[in-house]
Design a protein around this motif. Structure first.
Motif, PDB file in Angstrom:
ATOM      1  N   LEU A  40      23.370  40.115 -22.778  1.00 36.91           N
ATOM      2  CA  LEU A  40      24.348  38.680 -23.492  1.00 36.91           C
ATOM      3  C   LEU A  40      23.640  38.162 -24.361  1.00 36.91           C
ATOM      4  CD1 LEU A  40      27.577  39.680 -23.707  1.00 36.91           C
ATOM      5  CD2 LEU A  40      28.036  38.147 -22.842  1.00 36.91           C
ATOM      6  N   SER A  41      23.662  37.723 -25.273  1.00 33.57           N
ATOM      7  CA  SER A  41      23.206  37.111 -25.812  1.00 33.57           C
ATOM      8  C   SER A  41      24.301  35.597 -26.398  1.00 33.57           C
ATOM      9  CB  SER A  41      23.065  37.084 -28.156  1.00 33.57           C
ATOM     10  OG  SER A  41      23.180  35.825 -28.982  1.00 33.57           O
ATOM     11  N   THR A  42      23.692  34.411 -26.287  1.00 30.73           N
ATOM     12  CA  THR A  42      24.665  32.982 -25.598  1.00 30.73           C
ATOM     13  C   THR A  42      25.157  33.073 -27.518  1.00 30.73           C
ATOM     14  OG1 THR A  42      22.451  32.100 -26.156  1.00 30.73           O
ATOM     15  CG2 THR A  42      23.236  31.815 -23.877  1.00 30.73           C
ATOM     16  N   SER A  43      24.446  33.473 -28.119  1.00 33.55           N
ATOM     17  CA  SER A  43      25.048  32.960 -29.856  1.00 33.55           C
ATOM     18  C   SER A  43      26.238  33.469 -29.659  1.00 33.55           C
ATOM     19  CB  SER A  43      24.515  33.882 -30.417  1.00 33.55           C
ATOM     20  OG  SER A  43      24.481  34.449 -30.565  1.00 33.55           O
ATOM     21  N   LEU A  44      27.262  34.172 -29.220  1.00 37.97           N
ATOM     22  CA  LEU A  44      28.146  35.325 -29.131  1.00 37.97           C
ATOM     23  C   LEU A  44      29.158  33.977 -28.779  1.00 37.97           C
ATOM     24  CD1 LEU A  44      27.791  38.220 -26.814  1.00 37.97           C
ATOM     25  CD2 LEU A  44      28.036  38.282 -30.051  1.00 37.97           C
ATOM     26  N   PHE A  45      29.442  33.574 -27.514  1.00 39.26           N
ATOM     27  CA  PHE A  45      30.263  31.511 -27.687  1.00 39.26           C
ATOM     28  C   PHE A  45      29.717  30.468 -28.344  1.00 39.26           C
ATOM     29  CE2 PHE A  45      28.587  33.974 -23.277  1.00 39.26           C
ATOM     30  CZ  PHE A  45      30.143  34.551 -23.484  1.00 39.26           C
ATOM     31  N   HIS A  46      29.132  30.814 -29.807  1.00 40.04           N
ATOM     32  CA  HIS A  46      28.819  29.802 -30.690  1.00 40.04           C
ATOM     33  C   HIS A  46      30.063  29.845 -31.147  1.00 40.04           C
ATOM     34  CE1 HIS A  46      24.096  29.663 -29.895  1.00 40.04           C
ATOM     35  NE2 HIS A  46      25.280  28.643 -28.725  1.00 40.04           N
ATOM     36  N   ASP A  47      31.025  30.968 -31.610  1.00 47.36           N
ATOM     37  CA  ASP A  47      32.188  30.823 -32.692  1.00 47.36           C
ATOM     38  C   ASP A  47      32.901  30.893 -31.814  1.00 47.36           C
ATOM     39  OD1 ASP A  47      34.642  32.323 -33.343  1.00 47.36           O
ATOM     40  OD2 ASP A  47      33.123  32.679 -35.064  1.00 47.36           O
ATOM     41  N   ARG A  48      33.452  29.085 -32.250  1.00 51.12           N
ATOM     42  CA  ARG A  48      34.868  29.073 -31.149  1.00 51.12           C
ATOM     43  C   ARG A  48      36.646  29.982 -31.717  1.00 51.12           C
ATOM     44  NH1 ARG A  48      39.525  25.743 -33.555  1.00 51.12           N
ATOM     45  NH2 ARG A  48      40.075  24.365 -32.146  1.00 51.12           N
ATOM     46  N   THR A  49      36.442  30.412 -32.914  1.00 55.31           N
ATOM     47  CA  THR A  49      37.618  31.702 -33.212  1.00 55.31           C
ATOM     48  C   THR A  49      37.468  32.305 -31.855  1.00 55.31           C
ATOM     49  OG1 THR A  49      37.494  30.837 -35.831  1.00 55.31           O
ATOM     50  CG2 THR A  49      39.021  33.292 -34.332  1.00 55.31           C
ATOM     51  N   SER A  50      36.123  32.723 -32.078  1.00 56.39           N
ATOM     52  CA  SER A  50      36.022  34.070 -30.862  1.00 56.39           C
ATOM     53  C   SER A  50      36.505  33.514 -29.689  1.00 56.39           C
ATOM     54  CB  SER A  50      34.451  35.157 -31.050  1.00 56.39           C
ATOM     55  OG  SER A  50      34.308  35.750 -30.107  1.00 56.39           O
ATOM     56  N   ASN A  51      36.270  32.845 -29.187  1.00 53.84           N
ATOM     57  CA  ASN A  51      36.253  32.375 -27.855  1.00 53.84           C
ATOM     58  C   ASN A  51      37.410  32.059 -27.627  1.00 53.84           C
ATOM     59  OD1 ASN A  51      33.207  32.080 -27.590  1.00 53.84           O
ATOM     60  ND2 ASN A  51      33.030  29.197 -27.836  1.00 53.84           N
ATOM     61  N   LEU A  52      38.414  31.468 -28.299  1.00 51.30           N
ATOM     62  CA  LEU A  52      39.535  31.026 -28.848  1.00 51.30           C
ATOM     63  C   LEU A  52      40.416  32.839 -28.563  1.00 51.30           C
ATOM     64  CD1 LEU A  52      40.596  28.431 -30.834  1.00 51.30           C
ATOM     65  CD2 LEU A  52      40.886  27.947 -27.839  1.00 51.30           C
ATOM     66  N   GLY A  53      40.035  33.812 -29.151  1.00 55.11           N
ATOM     67  CA  GLY A  53      40.664  34.625 -28.891  1.00 55.11           C
ATOM     68  C   GLY A  53      40.935  35.144 -27.841  1.00 55.11           C
ATOM     69  N   LEU A 110      51.389  29.905 -20.338  1.00 56.03           N
ATOM     70  CA  LEU A 110      51.722  28.738 -21.516  1.00 56.03           C
ATOM     71  C   LEU A 110      50.137  28.774 -21.766  1.00 56.03           C
ATOM     72  CD1 LEU A 110      54.264  26.856 -19.432  1.00 56.03           C
ATOM     73  CD2 LEU A 110      54.506  27.594 -21.576  1.00 56.03           C
ATOM     74  N   ALA A 111      49.366  28.931 -20.979  1.00 59.98           N
ATOM     75  CA  ALA A 111      47.511  28.462 -20.640  1.00 59.98           C
ATOM     76  C   ALA A 111      47.443  29.402 -22.153  1.00 59.98           C
ATOM     77  CB  ALA A 111      46.914  28.708 -19.869  1.00 59.98           C
ATOM     78  N   GLY A 112      47.895  30.268 -22.253  1.00 63.20           N
ATOM     79  CA  GLY A 112      47.027  31.654 -23.515  1.00 63.20           C
ATOM     80  C   GLY A 112      47.856  30.875 -24.879  1.00 63.20           C
ATOM     81  N   LEU A 113      48.853  30.176 -24.356  1.00 63.39           N
ATOM     82  CA  LEU A 113      49.566  29.775 -26.014  1.00 63.39           C
ATOM     83  C   LEU A 113      48.903  28.602 -26.513  1.00 63.39           C
ATOM     84  CD1 LEU A 113      51.807  29.745 -27.989  1.00 63.39           C
ATOM     85  CD2 LEU A 113      53.603  27.910 -26.422  1.00 63.39           C
ATOM     86  N   VAL A 114      48.764  27.698 -25.610  1.00 66.69           N
ATOM     87  CA  VAL A 114      47.750  26.486 -25.796  1.00 66.69           C
ATOM     88  C   VAL A 114      46.860  27.133 -26.546  1.00 66.69           C
ATOM     89  CG1 VAL A 114      46.259  24.524 -25.243  1.00 66.69           C
ATOM     90  CG2 VAL A 114      48.646  24.974 -24.243  1.00 66.69           C
ATOM     91  N   LEU A 116      43.672  28.056 -32.494  1.00 67.97           N
ATOM     92  CA  LEU A 116      43.201  28.857 -33.092  1.00 67.97           C
ATOM     93  C   LEU A 116      43.032  28.592 -34.999  1.00 67.97           C
ATOM     94  CD1 LEU A 116      44.034  32.243 -31.652  1.00 67.97           C
ATOM     95  CD2 LEU A 116      42.337  32.070 -32.198  1.00 67.97           C
ATOM     96  N   PRO A 117      42.410  28.972 -35.442  1.00 66.17           N
ATOM     97  CA  PRO A 117      42.397  28.068 -36.470  1.00 66.17           C
ATOM     98  C   PRO A 117      43.671  29.117 -37.576  1.00 66.17           C
ATOM     99  CG  PRO A 117      40.688  29.110 -36.606  1.00 66.17           C
ATOM    100  CD  PRO A 117      41.216  29.370 -35.217  1.00 66.17           C
ATOM    101  N   ARG A 118      44.196  28.718 -38.768  1.00 66.65           N
ATOM    102  CA  ARG A 118      45.233  28.889 -39.568  1.00 66.65           C
ATOM    103  C   ARG A 118      45.081  29.689 -40.315  1.00 66.65           C
ATOM    104  NH1 ARG A 118      49.078  25.312 -38.542  1.00 66.65           N
ATOM    105  NH2 ARG A 118      49.315  23.357 -38.024  1.00 66.65           N
ATOM    106  N   GLY A 119      43.658  30.028 -41.002  1.00 68.89           N
ATOM    107  CA  GLY A 119      43.796  31.006 -41.695  1.00 68.89           C
ATOM    108  C   GLY A 119      43.534  32.502 -41.300  1.00 68.89           C
ATOM    109  N   PRO A 120      43.558  33.359 -42.088  1.00 69.68           N
ATOM    110  CA  PRO A 120      42.826  34.568 -41.686  1.00 69.68           C
ATOM    111  C   PRO A 120      41.422  34.732 -40.823  1.00 69.68           C
ATOM    112  CG  PRO A 120      42.999  34.631 -43.810  1.00 69.68           C
ATOM    113  CD  PRO A 120      43.000  33.390 -43.656  1.00 69.68           C
ATOM    114  N   ALA A 121      41.237  35.831 -39.587  1.00 67.78           N
ATOM    115  CA  ALA A 121      40.004  35.810 -38.997  1.00 67.78           C
ATOM    116  C   ALA A 121      39.244  36.403 -40.778  1.00 67.78           C
ATOM    117  CB  ALA A 121      40.263  36.593 -38.264  1.00 67.78           C
ATOM    118  N   PRO A 122      37.489  35.518 -40.039  1.00 68.34           N
ATOM    119  CA  PRO A 122      36.559  36.278 -41.187  1.00 68.34           C
ATOM    120  C   PRO A 122      36.453  38.183 -41.151  1.00 68.34           C
ATOM    121  CG  PRO A 122      36.044  34.586 -39.828  1.00 68.34           C
ATOM    122  CD  PRO A 122      36.719  34.291 -39.282  1.00 68.34           C
TER     123      PRO A 122
END
Length: 471
Positions: free
Chosen positions: A264-277, A445-449, A454-460
């Motif tokens: 598993l490439s550690t770069s997969l965890f460098h994307d904040r949006t993906s991590n929150l998703g 509630l932790a999931g809600l946080v 998450l970013p307000r704009g649409p995911a790329p």
């Protein structure tokens, strides 16, 4: 079958019916994770075991999926997505038949928990990889993921009802025969599913990483299951599991520094949006499977309801999830994915609060229906956006890894939901129902946080940002 023109060009010629076997595969795997919840009394009596024994079988099934999902996602690169998909279906079918004729809990765990778990780990990553590769346009991909996730959510929510009907009308064993029949149908239908990218026999496979991730996740969940029996043992297992996973990440970094490819490439965890998703996915399935197990066990063990009665009560969750899933495309056009995920968590936590408030306040178990309906609606609203955010954050080259990671995180959530809430409940079913539900509400509630962050704009839509095979 390989499309040499690549996924972008081939997607335009793909008939809609190729999505059906993929969606059905997600349905049957989700169904398998929840339908045993209404068979607790029947299996316990027939196999001379306990509620905790059945909980162990369910948890091990979910855990095997979580532990093997990342390695199996990686294997799709070497052996091909379609080949892994069909191999997983075959293994799953054998496990279902073995479970149907199990003479005791040990054979049930072998068939259901191990073989069905391994089969699911093999077939689920290709479902998400193929959906991403075959449906490259943003709208069509959103619809495809909506169909897959809707079938998965319906399978999990309708599992208790279908399982209850089959168990009451025939036997709990017939529910496993039903699974084997559905898998056979999917195998036949999957012959027409194309694989857009050829397999790469030379693709590397990190055996040490596969072992470390599997051992770490298994020991971690075993620690949660041991909490009720031995606190010191549980603490030791939890610490050991965390250390093994830390070892894996350090090993992955060392391999990357040496120019080798880790599991598993550690770069997969460098994307904040993906991590929150990923966090939202984890919590969604944790809450869904936790609520399903706790409510089903409470209704059967404490309230004395049989399989069909328990399953019928869960119809409320199925109706809610189906209604919101059918409206998913309309929601997606009007609201941002972040908004939908936040709304889903609010509805789900609200449903749990209703379940807690109604517990013991009335003689009718149908008082659980409003809470289950709200949970179903909430999950139906947010399942698809969470998956689309994660999958669309990465390019085609990374789909094998991110699909394995995404499904592993979701199934680990399912496993932890059953383990955490179930461990609280089985200690004292008559009095611990509220405590188990309150725990699930806090986790919701932790999931809600995470959704709020998450970013307000649409995911790329990065999955189509560069052609497959690009460096």
């Amino acid at each position: 079958m390989t499309d040499n023109n690549g996924p972008a060009e081939g997607a335009a010629r793909i008939p809609r019916h190729v999505l059906l076997p993929l969606a059905l595969a997600q349905f049957i795997c989700s169904f398998a994770g929840s339908n045993m919840n209404v068979m607790i009394n029947d299996i316990s009596e027939d196999l001379d075991t306990t509620v905790q024994g059945v909980q162990t079988a369910i948890t091990v099934f979910l855990l095997v999926m979580a532990a093997l999902m990342i390695p199996c996602g990686k294997l799709t690169e070497r052996y091909g997505r379609k080949r892994c998909f069909r191999a997983g279906l075959a293994v799953y079918g054998v496990g279902a038949l073995l479970s149907a004729f199990a003479p005791g809990l040990g054979v049930l765990i072998l068939g259901n928990s191990l073989l069905e778990g391994i089969g699911t780990a093999l077939l689920i990553p290709p479902v998400y990889i193929l959906t991403t590769l075959l449906f490259t346009e943003v709208t069509s991909r959103a619809k495809a993921f909506g169909a897959v996730m809707a079938m998965g959510g319906i399978g999990a929510a309708a599992g208790p009802l279908i399982g209850g009907l089959i168990t009451t009308a025939i036997s709990w064993r017939a529910a496993f025969v039903f699974q084997a029949l559905i898998v056979t149908v999917i195998l036949v239908m999957s012959r027409r599913v194309p694989d857009p990218l050829p397999p790469d026999p030379a693709a590397s496979f990190d055996v040490r990483g596969a072992v470390l991730t599997a051992v770490g996740l298994i020991v971690l969940v075993m620690g949660i299951l041991a909490v009720d029996d031995n606190g010191w043992l549980a603490a030791g297992l939890l610490a050991a599991g965390a250390l093994v996973l830390l070892w894996f990440f350090r090993s992955a970094r060392a391999m990357e520094a040496a120019g080798r490819e880790p599991l598993l490439s550690t770069s997969l965890f460098h994307d904040r949006t993906s991590n929150l998703g990923l966090i939202t996915q984890h919590v969604q399935w944790l809450v869904l499977m936790g609520v399903s197990f706790v409510t089903a066990a409470y209704l059967q063990v404490v309230r004395g309801y049989n399989a069909i009665e328990t399953g019928l009560i869960f119809t409320a969750a199925t109706v809610g999830l189906l209604a919101s899933s059918l409206a998913a495309e309309r929601f997606a056009k009007r609201r941002a994915q972040r908004t939908l995920i936040m709304a889903g968590f609010v509805l789900t936590v609200g449903g749990i609060v209703v379940l807690i408030a109604m517990a013991g306040g009335t003689a009718s178990a149908w008082a659980s229906a409003p809470g289950l309906f709200l949970i179903g609606v909430g999950l139906g609203v947010m399942l698809t956006p969470s998956v689309n955010i994660v999958q669309s954050s990465f390019a085609d080259d990374d789909q094998g890894e991110i699909s394995g990671l995404s499904r592993s995180v979701s199934n680990l959530g399912s496993s932890l939901g059953t383990a955490i809430a179930g461990t609280i409940l089985v200690a004292d079913p008559a009095h611990a129902y509220r405590a188990a539900m309150l725990t699930l509400a806090v986790l919701g509630l932790a999931g809600l946080v995470a959704a709020v962050l998450l970013p307000r704009g649409p995911a790329p839509n990065m999955a189509t940002a560069r052609p497959a095979g690009a460096s």
